[in-house]
Design a protein around this motif. Sequence first.
Motif, mmCIF file in Angstrom:
data_model
loop_
_atom_site.group_PDB
_atom_site.id
_atom_site.type_symbol
_atom_site.label_atom_id
_atom_site.label_comp_id
_atom_site.label_asym_id
_atom_site.label_seq_id
_atom_site.Cartn_x
_atom_site.Cartn_y
_atom_site.Cartn_z
ATOM 1 N N MET A 1 60.866 45.128 26.102
ATOM 2 C CA MET A 1 61.552 44.737 27.291
ATOM 3 C C MET A 1 62.870 44.577 26.717
ATOM 4 N N ARG A 2 63.576 45.162 27.886
ATOM 5 C CA ARG A 2 65.255 44.918 27.758
ATOM 6 C C ARG A 2 65.468 43.308 27.958
ATOM 7 N N LYS A 3 64.697 42.810 28.979
ATOM 8 C CA LYS A 3 65.324 41.426 29.265
ATOM 9 C C LYS A 3 63.818 40.607 29.078
ATOM 10 N N PRO A 4 63.499 40.058 27.972
ATOM 11 C CA PRO A 4 62.384 39.206 27.825
ATOM 12 C C PRO A 4 61.917 38.121 28.548
ATOM 13 N N ARG A 5 63.094 37.543 28.911
ATOM 14 C CA ARG A 5 62.963 36.353 29.864
ATOM 15 C C ARG A 5 62.197 36.616 31.194
ATOM 16 N N GLU A 6 62.275 37.839 31.507
ATOM 17 C CA GLU A 6 61.556 38.230 32.759
ATOM 18 C C GLU A 6 60.145 38.221 32.629
ATOM 19 N N PHE A 7 59.588 38.414 31.460
ATOM 20 C CA PHE A 7 58.201 38.694 30.918
ATOM 21 C C PHE A 7 57.359 37.698 31.931
ATOM 22 N N LEU A 8 57.767 36.363 32.071
ATOM 23 C CA LEU A 8 56.743 35.659 32.841
ATOM 24 C C LEU A 8 56.378 36.093 34.250
ATOM 25 N N LYS A 9 57.492 36.786 34.851
ATOM 26 C CA LYS A 9 57.191 37.242 36.087
ATOM 27 C C LYS A 9 56.026 38.449 36.185
ATOM 28 N N GLY A 10 56.120 39.147 35.130
ATOM 29 C CA GLY A 10 55.186 40.194 35.005
ATOM 30 C C GLY A 10 53.664 39.590 34.809
ATOM 31 N N MET A 11 53.904 38.596 33.857
ATOM 32 C CA MET A 11 52.263 38.229 33.490
ATOM 33 C C MET A 11 52.017 36.983 34.526
ATOM 34 N N LEU A 12 52.686 36.341 35.241
ATOM 35 C CA LEU A 12 52.085 35.526 36.251
ATOM 36 C C LEU A 12 51.751 36.263 37.546
ATOM 37 N N SER A 13 52.275 37.340 37.615
ATOM 38 C CA SER A 13 51.859 38.366 38.769
ATOM 39 C C SER A 13 50.581 39.015 38.350
ATOM 40 N N ALA A 14 50.542 39.244 37.362
ATOM 41 C CA ALA A 14 49.347 40.075 36.783
ATOM 42 C C ALA A 14 48.123 39.067 36.785
ATOM 43 N N GLN A 15 48.378 37.962 36.314
ATOM 44 C CA GLN A 15 47.240 36.993 35.949
ATOM 45 C C GLN A 15 46.785 36.502 37.599
ATOM 46 N N GLY A 16 47.726 36.500 38.416
ATOM 47 C CA GLY A 16 47.128 36.236 39.747
ATOM 48 C C GLY A 16 46.282 37.350 40.262
ATOM 49 N N VAL A 17 46.676 38.583 40.174
ATOM 50 C CA VAL A 17 45.997 39.745 40.772
ATOM 51 C C VAL A 17 44.646 39.766 40.108
ATOM 52 N N ILE A 18 44.632 39.530 38.911
ATOM 53 C CA ILE A 18 43.306 39.519 38.047
ATOM 54 C C ILE A 18 42.179 38.585 38.549
ATOM 55 N N PHE A 19 43.014 37.209 38.642
ATOM 56 C CA PHE A 19 42.005 36.127 39.122
ATOM 57 C C PHE A 19 41.325 36.259 40.433
ATOM 58 N N VAL A 20 42.322 36.768 41.450
ATOM 59 C CA VAL A 20 42.065 36.874 42.978
ATOM 60 C C VAL A 20 40.731 37.725 43.038
ATOM 61 N N CYS A 21 41.333 39.118 42.606
ATOM 62 C CA CYS A 21 40.480 40.172 42.676
ATOM 63 C C CYS A 21 39.068 40.406 41.887
ATOM 64 N N TYR A 22 39.272 39.783 40.854
ATOM 65 C CA TYR A 22 38.093 39.933 39.848
ATOM 66 C C TYR A 22 37.254 38.873 40.214
ATOM 67 N N LEU A 23 37.361 37.482 40.731
ATOM 68 C CA LEU A 23 36.517 36.519 41.055
ATOM 69 C C LEU A 23 36.021 36.997 42.329
ATOM 70 N N LEU A 24 36.868 37.453 43.509
ATOM 71 C CA LEU A 24 36.042 38.023 44.630
ATOM 72 C C LEU A 24 35.140 39.148 44.604
ATOM 73 N N TYR A 25 35.631 39.934 43.759
ATOM 74 C CA TYR A 25 34.714 41.236 43.251
ATOM 75 C C TYR A 25 33.192 40.601 42.792
ATOM 76 N N GLY A 26 33.518 39.729 41.762
ATOM 77 C CA GLY A 26 32.226 39.217 41.164
ATOM 78 C C GLY A 26 31.191 38.485 42.169
ATOM 79 N N LEU A 27 31.970 37.789 42.870
ATOM 80 C CA LEU A 27 31.248 36.871 43.889
ATOM 81 C C LEU A 27 30.598 37.523 44.911
#
Length: 578
Positions: free
Chosen positions: A341-367
Amino acid sequence: MKKEASPDIHEVHEVGEIEEVQYDVPEIHLSAAAELDSTEPFQVYYHYAAIQRAREDALPKSPFSSLFDKYRKKKPEPEERSDESHSSSEGTFSPDCEKTVLDQIPGAKTELAVANMSLRTATWMSVFFLTTTDILGPSASPWAISQLGWFPGVMLFSVLGGAAVYTGWLIYRMFLKLDSPEFPMKTFGDLALRVYGKGFRWGVDVLQSLQLLCNVAVIILSNGQGLSQIYSPLCFSVWCIIFMLAGILLGQIRGLSNFSYIANAAIWMNLFVVFSTMGIAGTKPPNYVGGAKQNGLPNSTDPVRTRAIENVPFQTQLNAVMNIVYSYGGAMVFVEFLSEMRKPREFLKGMLSAQGVIFVCYLLYGLLVYAYQGQYTMNPANQGLGSYNWQTAVNVVSLVSALIGAGLYGNVGVKVVYITLLRRAMPFLPNLEIGLKGRITWGLMVFLFWALAFVLASAIPQFSALTSLVGAACILQFSYTFPPLMYMGLTIREEASKLDIVDMETRKVTKYDSWKTLARWKRGVLSRPWWVLVNFTLFLCSAATGILGIYSSVYSLVQAFDAPGAATVAFGCKSPVA
């Protein structure tokens, strides 16, 4: 190689904070093979990392970064900023703007610093795409919930998701404190080396290599099953070989930033598979024969049923938990993402966005899939569709998406195995990223890596038990066990060393007292006791869960191979699914 320090660099007064720093950074060139296990006092890592973070903070901000500024400590802006740099900070990023901003920081344009910045091209959007490319998480979530029930399934998905965000933040914090062009961090093993030394690093490197290999093997196995459902007359092992060859071709892509483009397409394919499977499961009957066969049910004629808490053996429930761990298994490659990453401080934006999508989509899918398929839910879920036509269509899309995910794992896996293991033992080997020799070596390593993954997949054709074993032995450690253990150790070292004297010119540390004295341990542990206690507790819980998970998965594998008539013959032609 001897490394010379600059006398113009002032003391680092606090961890991660610098005052009156003269940015006359020395040019330190490290050999990846010869210096792989070399260590410096951690204060030296902190010092150069703080300088590197200041360089990155001086670059123009990315769009939407202001949305996240209020959640972190603000950094002082340069006193003078040209109109060009100011205008770029409000909009797009340009090379001319970067050059203007870096001119304002003496020493920021040394050969080493410029080379480091030019090699780092990934953005937080790349992190988002790469993290959400994983095909294993969503495909396993319905089966995991079907073995746990409604209440435990939702609770464990939520708890493990929250813990994954926390441990990802710990990795991010450690990277910011320890990475710099002078002492770059490329893999999770680099992080382990700087916290606990060479022995811990060896264990982490071997485990990471094993996990990446097993991830590719699991994907080969799952898509061999899917291809056998599409055209069953062809031998199951032959389908696995075909998928392996496709992965070898895709694996010729070397840069993670290049993978982010096709990873973008993989996300939409994953979402198509998720929503199509939910829609078809709600309108078509499940794959009764395949579900009964995979889950060991006595017959395939009972009506579909669901429960708040499933009454299944404890070992099976632990296997289900380990499959949920797969959903949050990206932490292992977070250091690799940060390093590009050119600017590692922005990693949190990518990680939080990804984990949010994973949690919502995966859980709804499973249920939802569990609600319609109940005890016949299969792993992966899209192979449990009762309609052959829809099953084939979804399998094809899932096949392409999984190939991209396997290509990502293979890319990182080849780099980890080659750099941290092979070049350490044989320093004369060429650099993978330079010249024709590097390209030839890369192609050979990709072939060997995928071939070994095929052997592993064909030798253990029991999907759920294999995924749970990988989750317990490898993924759980990188996502939940190692990060709090390492951050706890780093915190203790920070606090215990506050009275030490650091000579940056010679990179020597004069310790105020020794670790053999109780006073140093008290200063390290009791300065931030709750912080140390929380991380130590999380470490113990994760380690205990991992031990139980390994036991349950091995137990399930033994049962699967011993079961009469089970389609688990190594390198066989009979598919494990119907």
